[in-house]
Design an enzyme around this catalytic site. Structure first.
Site, PDB file in Angstrom:
ATOM      1  N   ARG A  59       0.898  -1.184   0.112  1.00  0.00           N
ATOM      2  CA  ARG A  59      -0.030  -0.100  -0.506  1.00  0.00           C
ATOM      3  C   ARG A  59       0.792   1.608   0.578  1.00  0.00           C
ATOM      4  O   ARG A  59       1.587   1.444   0.687  1.00  0.00           O
ATOM      5  CB  ARG A  59      -0.699  -0.070   1.282  1.00  0.00           C
ATOM      6  N   TYR A 108       4.203   4.515   3.513  1.00  0.00           N
ATOM      7  CA  TYR A 108       4.067   3.241   4.512  1.00  0.00           C
ATOM      8  C   TYR A 108       5.257   2.834   4.535  1.00  0.00           C
ATOM      9  O   TYR A 108       5.704   2.768   5.359  1.00  0.00           O
ATOM     10  CB  TYR A 108       2.419   3.053   4.091  1.00  0.00           C
ATOM     11  N   GLU A 159      -0.549   5.048  20.689  1.00  0.00           N
ATOM     12  CA  GLU A 159      -1.108   5.551  19.565  1.00  0.00           C
ATOM     13  C   GLU A 159       0.024   5.184  17.982  1.00  0.00           C
ATOM     14  O   GLU A 159       1.462   6.554  18.929  1.00  0.00           O
ATOM     15  CB  GLU A 159      -2.271   6.446  19.001  1.00  0.00           C
ATOM     16  N   HIS A 180       1.403   6.479  13.905  1.00  0.00           N
ATOM     17  CA  HIS A 180       1.397   6.528  12.833  1.00  0.00           C
ATOM     18  C   HIS A 180       2.469   6.029  11.979  1.00  0.00           C
ATOM     19  O   HIS A 180       3.877   6.954  12.102  1.00  0.00           O
ATOM     20  CB  HIS A 180       0.552   7.475  12.484  1.00  0.00           C
ATOM     21  N   ARG A 221       0.096  15.964   6.185  1.00  0.00           N
ATOM     22  CA  ARG A 221      -0.352  15.370   5.098  1.00  0.00           C
ATOM     23  C   ARG A 221      -1.530  16.109   5.113  1.00  0.00           C
ATOM     24  O   ARG A 221      -2.139  17.095   5.921  1.00  0.00           O
ATOM     25  CB  ARG A 221      -0.410  13.880   5.829  1.00  0.00           C
TER      26      ARG A 221
HETATM   27  C1  DQA Z   1      -1.985   5.754   8.757  1.00  0.00           C
HETATM   28  C2  DQA Z   1      -2.295   7.619   9.069  1.00  0.00           C
HETATM   29  C3  DQA Z   1      -3.696   7.625   8.257  1.00  0.00           C
HETATM   30  O1  DQA Z   1      -4.071   9.159   8.437  1.00  0.00           O
HETATM   31  C4  DQA Z   1      -4.421   6.922   7.822  1.00  0.00           C
HETATM   32  O2  DQA Z   1      -5.311   6.822   7.337  1.00  0.00           O
HETATM   33  C5  DQA Z   1      -3.823   5.416   7.830  1.00  0.00           C
HETATM   34  C6  DQA Z   1      -2.332   5.006   7.652  1.00  0.00           C
HETATM   35  C7  DQA Z   1      -0.182   5.899   8.853  1.00  0.00           C
HETATM   36  O3  DQA Z   1       0.023   5.072   9.754  1.00  0.00           O
HETATM   37  O4  DQA Z   1       0.709   6.842   8.631  1.00  0.00           O
HETATM   38  O5  DQA Z   1      -4.568   4.263   7.244  1.00  0.00           O
HETATM   39  O6  DQA Z   1      -2.487   6.029  10.090  1.00  0.00           O
END
Ligand code: DQA
Length: 151
Positions: A18, A23, A98, A100, A107
């Site tokens: 993806r 990512y 959390e 990301h 972004r």
């Molecule tokens: C995410 C960031 C989110 O905005 C996005 O919708 C994802 C991945 C990240 O790991 O950077 O699905 O959580």
């Protein structure tokens, strides 16, 4: 043995494939292995769960409320509007972090606010798969008595 819940939300099951420019190339299995590696020294194990449905994630949080010492949560896009996941995590008694992979604040604007983050013990963003390792270290620091004594 203490257990950490590793929760990955919608669209994270296809990590590696993806949008790798955003990512990275690690898969969810790679990430699960790296978190397991990070906590193994403390005698902890990891339960990795990826679900594309919010209800499934809510059920998973409920199911692990009493059996885990902490959680690492990448909610994916549910960060923006995952109210039922937020409420499930509000009832989760242990610390959770959390994560990301991408720097959401660099972004689109719709990614700038997390409904979950105010409840988290901490948030790691923008460091790719390494962010999960850092979250695991943070949980060790927060939950593992030997680690806490060392710092
Ligand atoms: C995410 C960031 C989110 O905005 C996005 O919708 C994802 C991945 C990240 O790991 O950077 O699905 O959580």
């Amino acid at each position: 043995m203490s257990t950490v819940l590793l929760l990955n939300g919608p669209n994270l099951g296809i990590l590696g494939d993806r949008e790798p420019e955003i990512y990275g190339h690690h898969t969810v299995d790679d990430i699960a292995r790296s978190v397991a590696d990070e906590v193994a020294g403390a005698g902890w194990q990891v339960v990795p769960v990826q679900d594309d449905c919010e209800g499934g994630l809510v059920r998973t949080v409920h199911a692990h409320r009493r059996s885990t010492v902490g959680a690492i949560v990448n909610p994916g896009a549910l960060m923006m509007a995952g109210w039922s996941l937020r409420d499930a995590l509000a009832a989760y008694p242990a610390p959770w972090i959390e994560v990301h992979l991408s720097n959401v604040w660099a972004r689109e604007r719709f990614r700038h606010e997390s409904v979950l983050a105010p409840l988290a013990s901490g948030v790691v963003v923008g460091l790719g798969a390494f962010g999960y390792r850092l979250a695991a270290r943070a949980l060790l620091e927060l939950c593992h008595p030997d680690h806490a004594r060392r710092s």
